[in-house]
Design a protein around this motif. Structure first.
Motif, PDB file in Angstrom:
ATOM      1  N   ILE A  76     -75.971  31.299 -47.561  1.00  0.00           N
ATOM      2  CA  ILE A  76     -76.956  31.924 -49.133  1.00  0.00           C
ATOM      3  C   ILE A  76     -77.030  33.194 -49.172  1.00  0.00           C
ATOM      4  O   ILE A  76     -77.485  33.557 -48.228  1.00  0.00           O
ATOM      5  CB  ILE A  76     -78.352  31.060 -49.174  1.00  0.00           C
ATOM      6  N   ARG A  77     -76.475  33.832 -50.435  1.00  0.00           N
ATOM      7  CA  ARG A  77     -77.085  35.215 -50.382  1.00  0.00           C
ATOM      8  C   ARG A  77     -77.784  34.809 -52.319  1.00  0.00           C
ATOM      9  O   ARG A  77     -77.440  34.525 -53.017  1.00  0.00           O
ATOM     10  CB  ARG A  77     -76.003  35.643 -50.944  1.00  0.00           C
ATOM     11  N   THR A  78     -78.794  35.611 -52.092  1.00  0.00           N
ATOM     12  CA  THR A  78     -79.241  35.846 -53.240  1.00  0.00           C
ATOM     13  C   THR A  78     -79.279  37.666 -53.859  1.00  0.00           C
ATOM     14  O   THR A  78     -79.282  38.391 -53.247  1.00  0.00           O
ATOM     15  CB  THR A  78     -80.447  35.264 -52.623  1.00  0.00           C
ATOM     16  N   ALA A  79     -79.847  37.432 -54.677  1.00  0.00           N
ATOM     17  CA  ALA A  79     -80.074  38.844 -55.250  1.00  0.00           C
ATOM     18  C   ALA A  79     -81.157  38.177 -56.334  1.00  0.00           C
ATOM     19  O   ALA A  79     -81.322  37.522 -57.447  1.00  0.00           O
ATOM     20  CB  ALA A  79     -78.445  39.691 -55.852  1.00  0.00           C
ATOM     21  N   THR A  80     -81.779  39.838 -57.030  1.00  0.00           N
ATOM     22  CA  THR A  80     -82.491  39.615 -58.142  1.00  0.00           C
ATOM     23  C   THR A  80     -82.382  41.495 -58.741  1.00  0.00           C
ATOM     24  O   THR A  80     -81.580  41.771 -58.612  1.00  0.00           O
ATOM     25  CB  THR A  80     -84.172  40.230 -58.152  1.00  0.00           C
ATOM     26  N   LEU A  81     -81.880  40.387 -60.543  1.00  0.00           N
ATOM     27  CA  LEU A  81     -80.671  41.579 -61.284  1.00  0.00           C
ATOM     28  C   LEU A  81     -81.566  41.782 -62.287  1.00  0.00           C
ATOM     29  O   LEU A  81     -82.405  39.874 -62.802  1.00  0.00           O
ATOM     30  CB  LEU A  81     -79.606  41.335 -61.835  1.00  0.00           C
ATOM     31  N   THR A  82     -81.249  41.879 -63.579  1.00  0.00           N
ATOM     32  CA  THR A  82     -81.429  41.883 -65.239  1.00  0.00           C
ATOM     33  C   THR A  82     -80.096  40.965 -66.160  1.00  0.00           C
ATOM     34  O   THR A  82     -78.976  41.618 -65.799  1.00  0.00           O
ATOM     35  CB  THR A  82     -81.958  42.896 -65.665  1.00  0.00           C
ATOM     36  N   SER A  83     -80.678  40.540 -67.615  1.00  0.00           N
ATOM     37  CA  SER A  83     -79.868  39.723 -67.563  1.00  0.00           C
ATOM     38  C   SER A  83     -78.051  40.381 -68.335  1.00  0.00           C
ATOM     39  O   SER A  83     -77.226  40.503 -68.016  1.00  0.00           O
ATOM     40  CB  SER A  83     -80.149  38.996 -69.037  1.00  0.00           C
ATOM     41  N   ASP A  84     -79.028  41.975 -68.187  1.00  0.00           N
ATOM     42  CA  ASP A  84     -76.788  42.502 -68.688  1.00  0.00           C
ATOM     43  C   ASP A  84     -76.706  42.922 -67.844  1.00  0.00           C
ATOM     44  O   ASP A  84     -75.594  43.478 -68.004  1.00  0.00           O
ATOM     45  CB  ASP A  84     -77.974  43.933 -69.732  1.00  0.00           C
ATOM     46  N   GLN A  85     -77.575  42.668 -66.464  1.00  0.00           N
ATOM     47  CA  GLN A  85     -75.884  43.433 -65.872  1.00  0.00           C
ATOM     48  C   GLN A  85     -75.416  41.723 -65.015  1.00  0.00           C
ATOM     49  O   GLN A  85     -74.473  42.113 -64.058  1.00  0.00           O
ATOM     50  CB  GLN A  85     -77.264  43.420 -64.199  1.00  0.00           C
ATOM     51  N   TYR A  86     -75.592  41.222 -65.532  1.00  0.00           N
ATOM     52  CA  TYR A  86     -75.329  39.333 -65.181  1.00  0.00           C
ATOM     53  C   TYR A  86     -73.785  39.001 -65.399  1.00  0.00           C
ATOM     54  O   TYR A  86     -73.433  38.773 -64.258  1.00  0.00           O
ATOM     55  CB  TYR A  86     -75.929  38.192 -65.202  1.00  0.00           C
ATOM     56  N   SER A  87     -73.243  39.751 -65.957  1.00  0.00           N
ATOM     57  CA  SER A  87     -72.208  38.983 -66.308  1.00  0.00           C
ATOM     58  C   SER A  87     -71.739  39.933 -65.492  1.00  0.00           C
ATOM     59  O   SER A  87     -70.112  39.392 -64.639  1.00  0.00           O
ATOM     60  CB  SER A  87     -71.716  39.753 -67.699  1.00  0.00           C
ATOM     61  N   ASP A  88     -71.460  40.930 -65.557  1.00  0.00           N
ATOM     62  CA  ASP A  88     -70.710  42.109 -64.103  1.00  0.00           C
ATOM     63  C   ASP A  88     -71.059  41.732 -62.849  1.00  0.00           C
ATOM     64  O   ASP A  88     -70.003  41.561 -61.932  1.00  0.00           O
ATOM     65  CB  ASP A  88     -70.764  43.476 -64.201  1.00  0.00           C
ATOM     66  N   TYR A  89     -72.263  41.856 -62.630  1.00  0.00           N
ATOM     67  CA  TYR A  89     -72.270  40.930 -60.785  1.00  0.00           C
ATOM     68  C   TYR A  89     -71.587  39.575 -60.585  1.00  0.00           C
ATOM     69  O   TYR A  89     -70.768  39.491 -59.798  1.00  0.00           O
ATOM     70  CB  TYR A  89     -73.800  40.368 -61.085  1.00  0.00           C
ATOM     71  N   PHE A  90     -72.180  39.337 -61.908  1.00  0.00           N
ATOM     72  CA  PHE A  90     -70.900  37.303 -61.994  1.00  0.00           C
ATOM     73  C   PHE A  90     -69.053  37.743 -61.232  1.00  0.00           C
ATOM     74  O   PHE A  90     -68.913  36.858 -60.462  1.00  0.00           O
ATOM     75  CB  PHE A  90     -70.520  36.460 -62.763  1.00  0.00           C
ATOM     76  N   LYS A  91     -68.754  38.019 -62.594  1.00  0.00           N
ATOM     77  CA  LYS A  91     -67.360  38.748 -62.302  1.00  0.00           C
ATOM     78  C   LYS A  91     -66.415  39.305 -60.914  1.00  0.00           C
ATOM     79  O   LYS A  91     -66.086  38.614 -60.273  1.00  0.00           O
ATOM     80  CB  LYS A  91     -67.024  39.289 -63.231  1.00  0.00           C
ATOM     81  N   GLU A  92     -67.943  40.759 -60.269  1.00  0.00           N
ATOM     82  CA  GLU A  92     -67.567  41.147 -59.256  1.00  0.00           C
ATOM     83  C   GLU A  92     -67.732  40.327 -58.235  1.00  0.00           C
ATOM     84  O   GLU A  92     -66.229  40.797 -56.948  1.00  0.00           O
ATOM     85  CB  GLU A  92     -67.756  43.057 -59.548  1.00  0.00           C
ATOM     86  N   GLU A  93     -68.977  39.897 -57.557  1.00  0.00           N
ATOM     87  CA  GLU A  93     -69.541  39.030 -56.703  1.00  0.00           C
ATOM     88  C   GLU A  93     -69.064  37.976 -56.372  1.00  0.00           C
ATOM     89  O   GLU A  93     -69.270  37.635 -55.666  1.00  0.00           O
ATOM     90  CB  GLU A  93     -71.006  39.647 -56.174  1.00  0.00           C
ATOM     91  N   VAL A  94     -69.053  37.608 -57.543  1.00  0.00           N
ATOM     92  CA  VAL A  94     -69.029  35.426 -57.824  1.00  0.00           C
ATOM     93  C   VAL A  94     -67.667  35.613 -57.260  1.00  0.00           C
ATOM     94  O   VAL A  94     -66.717  34.591 -57.206  1.00  0.00           O
ATOM     95  CB  VAL A  94     -69.403  35.403 -58.533  1.00  0.00           C
ATOM     96  N   LEU A  95     -66.673  35.703 -58.908  1.00  0.00           N
ATOM     97  CA  LEU A  95     -65.528  35.102 -59.300  1.00  0.00           C
ATOM     98  C   LEU A  95     -64.076  36.226 -58.086  1.00  0.00           C
ATOM     99  O   LEU A  95     -62.828  35.146 -57.728  1.00  0.00           O
ATOM    100  CB  LEU A  95     -65.748  35.777 -60.699  1.00  0.00           C
ATOM    101  N   ASP A  96     -64.576  37.201 -57.953  1.00  0.00           N
ATOM    102  CA  ASP A  96     -63.295  38.136 -57.509  1.00  0.00           C
ATOM    103  C   ASP A  96     -64.037  37.659 -55.281  1.00  0.00           C
ATOM    104  O   ASP A  96     -63.194  38.043 -55.201  1.00  0.00           O
ATOM    105  CB  ASP A  96     -63.644  39.217 -57.876  1.00  0.00           C
TER     106      ASP A  96
END
Lengths: 477, 183
Positions: free
Chosen positions: A215-235
């Protein structure tokens, strides 16, 4: 006798520990009701059977006597999808045998009343796992197919992707094979078809290997989420499952988020250390925190702080794929005779998430609703189901709302929900259909462009309307 | 054991049994699939109690009230540990038989202690006083649990009640024999 009190106390402690241990191990079963309690419907009778011939007979008799049938699994849908006044409730829970496991091709054939939990218990020893299920495993396969569920998976997202074929008992009482090759039109109708096209008998599903995740966890704000998801999860090819939670606490309302990613562990040989299936652990603690969050703003702050702290603790933890796909649910069971908890699920394109959440926040800061939780997951564009909610690659936001069951409160919730749906539709989004019929028909058509075609197909395949439910009743015209 | 301590003891066991009572009925209701089974579950309880009273009555005079109350407290404490585990009708039937026996122990001992400890002249006032405090405890427990159940599971309420019974068991074991109530 005073001296013996110590011995008694020690003996008691021993028994107490034993009892709690057994209690945790014991399987708690779920009661058979419409879980929202908002649609009390009197059905004529409940029928169920373990035999295909009996089920056929039920349909043929209903045809003769012109009775209506509603198909039911666990009945967790809140929009009356399993209910019809004075109809026959066809309870499929007993039709629950596992028919065949093909370990070489990783496929399983099961009767539709089987639960995900049953399948997991069966395939776990073979090192196999489901491709897609809800976050919880209490649902039946037939019910899940009928609402085309999705879960935490990011490779396969909608359940329809993992179905090879199924057999359908249609309105004429005939049994037909349905797959992408045979009766292909029905394949796209029955999955996500809310039980309106017949009785799903047995289903062949594609499986995958059980794997060890970290498991990897992170805390962030809603405006960072789409970028986080694309870079760190999808890619990141290592990441296999993902979910996030959006704060509903007043101090960080729809701003703070935390994410939980499950990525392939480096050393897969250690899978066996983690592959034992989890049982529901003691539910009192999460239930307590959810309980105080229902009460007031302070309670919501406490819950959010506890959840984020707990999530951080999870960082680095190992867990098997099968165990990720059997989250706890008992603590969410809510019994209150004046209040209920309704669910909503909205789908919005990945890139639109930050501005969508801003719009939602603006609305919800004005309108009072007791919002308890928002979970965010990912769904890929679904090109197969006619009533596909994922019109492109989207985030799915599940909202849990606690509310009174009075007409006034329902009307208020309806108003707010319709506004939320409008906002969702502005982003070319959609909403999930198994929930209470708050949205209007016009909103349904905007969310699901093939709605008219879907209802026309109902007339084509079931002209006598043998299979009916309240969802159809509410929206077909 | 003083009369006051007896009231404390009865208050605690009364609280513990009132806590579980509403949920106990829910449990019977969930496990039993028909009204007939529900009726049997309750019938067994009453029947066991009826059959055990003659024996309990004789025992009370021979071994003393305190021993019976110790049996009751610990019996309930252990029995409540079994309740969350019950899921079949026959489990409930067995539990109901045990509950009937223990319930009879409590009812009989409550009365024998009162009979042995109150002064005849002021019996009305003393027993009135006794009922006031034990009823307040029971009422508080029922109301409080109604709120608790929003936060806790029904299982944990059985466990809490069991702990209360265990405490009452230790409490009563530590007491000396009975003293007459002050006039």
């Amino acid at each position: 006798m005073r001296n013996y009190s110590w011995i008694a106390a020690i003996l008691y402690l021993l028994l107490f520990t034993l009892s709690i241990t057994f209690f945790q191990k014991q399987h708690t079963s779920i009661s058979v009701e419409d879980h929202g309690h908002l649609l009390p419907v009197k059905m004529k009778t409940i029928k169920s059977s373990k035999s295909e011939d009996d089920l056929k007979e039920i349909i043929l008799t209903a045809n003769k006597e012109n009775e209506k049938i509603s198909n039911a699994g666990m009945q967790y849908s809140q929009g009356g999808q399993t209910l019809y006044p004075n109809g026959i409730l066809l309870d499929m829970k007993q039709y629950n045998r596992i028919l065949d496991l093909d370990t070489k091709n990783k496929m399983i054939t099961v009767q539709s009343g089987v639960t995900w939990d049953d399948i997991q218990s069966y395939i776990n020893p073979y090192g196999l796992a489901l491709r897609v299920s809800q976050s919880q495993n209490i649902f039946t396969v037939g019910g899940s197919l009928s609402v085309n569920i999705h879960g935490r998976n990011i490779t396969y997202t909608s359940l329809i992707e993992t179905v090879e074929s199924f057999r359908l008992l249609n309105a004429n009482g005939e049994i037909i094979n349905v797959s992408r090759e045979e009766n292909a039109e029905l394949f796209s109708l029955v999955i996500g078809g809310y039980g309106l096209f017949g009785v799903i008998l047995d289903v062949t599903l594609y499986l995958t290997d059980d794997e060890l995740y970290q498991i990897r966890t992170a805390t962030l704000t809603s405006d960072q989420y789409s970028d986080y998801f694309k870079e760190e999860v999808l890619d990141n090819e290592q990441v296999q499952m993902h979910l996030a939670r959006l704060s509903v606490a007043p101090d960080s309302f729809l701003k703070e988020m935390y994410t939980t990613d499950y990525y392939l562990a480096d050393d897969q040989t250690r899978l066996s250390d983690y592959s034992k299936l989890k049982r529901e652990s003691f539910v009192a603690i999460p239930k307590f925190f959810l309980g105080i969050s229902r009460l007031n703003e302070q309670g919501k702050n406490v819950l959010w702080e506890t959840q984020t702290a707990y999530n951080k603790e999870l960082d680095g933890v190992y867990i098997s794929r099968n165990n990720v796909m059997r989250s706890e649910s008992d603590f969410m069971i809510y019994e209150h005779n004046q209040k209920t908890e309704v669910l909503q699920e909205y789908f919005v394109p990945v890139d639109d998430f930050p501005s969508y959440v801003d719009d939602l926040r603006e609305l919800l800061e004005k309108e009072e609703i007791n919002l308890l939780n928002i979970t965010v997951r990912y769904v890929k564009k679904d090109e197969e189901a006619m009533m596909a909610y994922a019109k492109e690659d989207m985030f799915a936001l599940v909202l849990l709302i606690n509310q009174k069951m009075t007409e006034k409160d329902l009307a208020h919730t309806e108003k707010v929900i319709q506004q939320m749906v409008d906002i969702t539709l502005e982003y070319n989004g959609s909403y999930y259909l198994p929930y209470y019929h708050f949205p209007t028909r016009e909103q349904l058509v905007r969310a699901y462009p093939r709605t008219e075609e879907f209802f026309a197909m109902k007339d084509k395949y079931d002209p006598e309307h043998r299979f009916l439910n309240l969802f159809y009743e509410e929206y077909h015209k | 054991m003083t009369y006051h301590k007896f009231i404390v003891y009865q208050g605690v066991v009364g609280m513990a049994s009132s806590m579980i009572f509403p949920f106990y009925i829910l449990l019977l209701n969930n496990v039993g699939r028909s009204y007939a089974q529900f009726g049997w579950a309750y019938g067994l309880f009453a029947l066991t109690a009826a059959l055990s009273y003659p024996l309990i009555g004789k025992l009370a005079d021979r071994v003393g009230d305190k021993t019976l109350l110790v049996l009751y407290s610990w019996g309930m404490a252990v029995l409540l540990l079994l309740f969350p585990l019950a899921y079949e009708v026959w489990h409930v039937y067995i539990l109901q038989v045990a509950m009937g026996l223990l319930g009879a122990l409590q009812k009989n001992s409550e009365k024998t202690v009162l009979a042995r400890s109150v002064q005849k002249e002021t019996a009305g006032k003393e027993i009135g006083n006794y009922h006031t405090w034990t009823s307040i405890a029971a009422a508080a427990a029922v109301i409080g649990t109604g709120y608790l159940v929003d936060f806790l599971t029904i299982g944990s309420i059985f466990y809490l009640a069991s702990i209360a019974f265990a405490w009452s068991g230790i409490f009563i074991m530590k007491q000396k024999e009975w003293e007459k109530a002050p006039v």
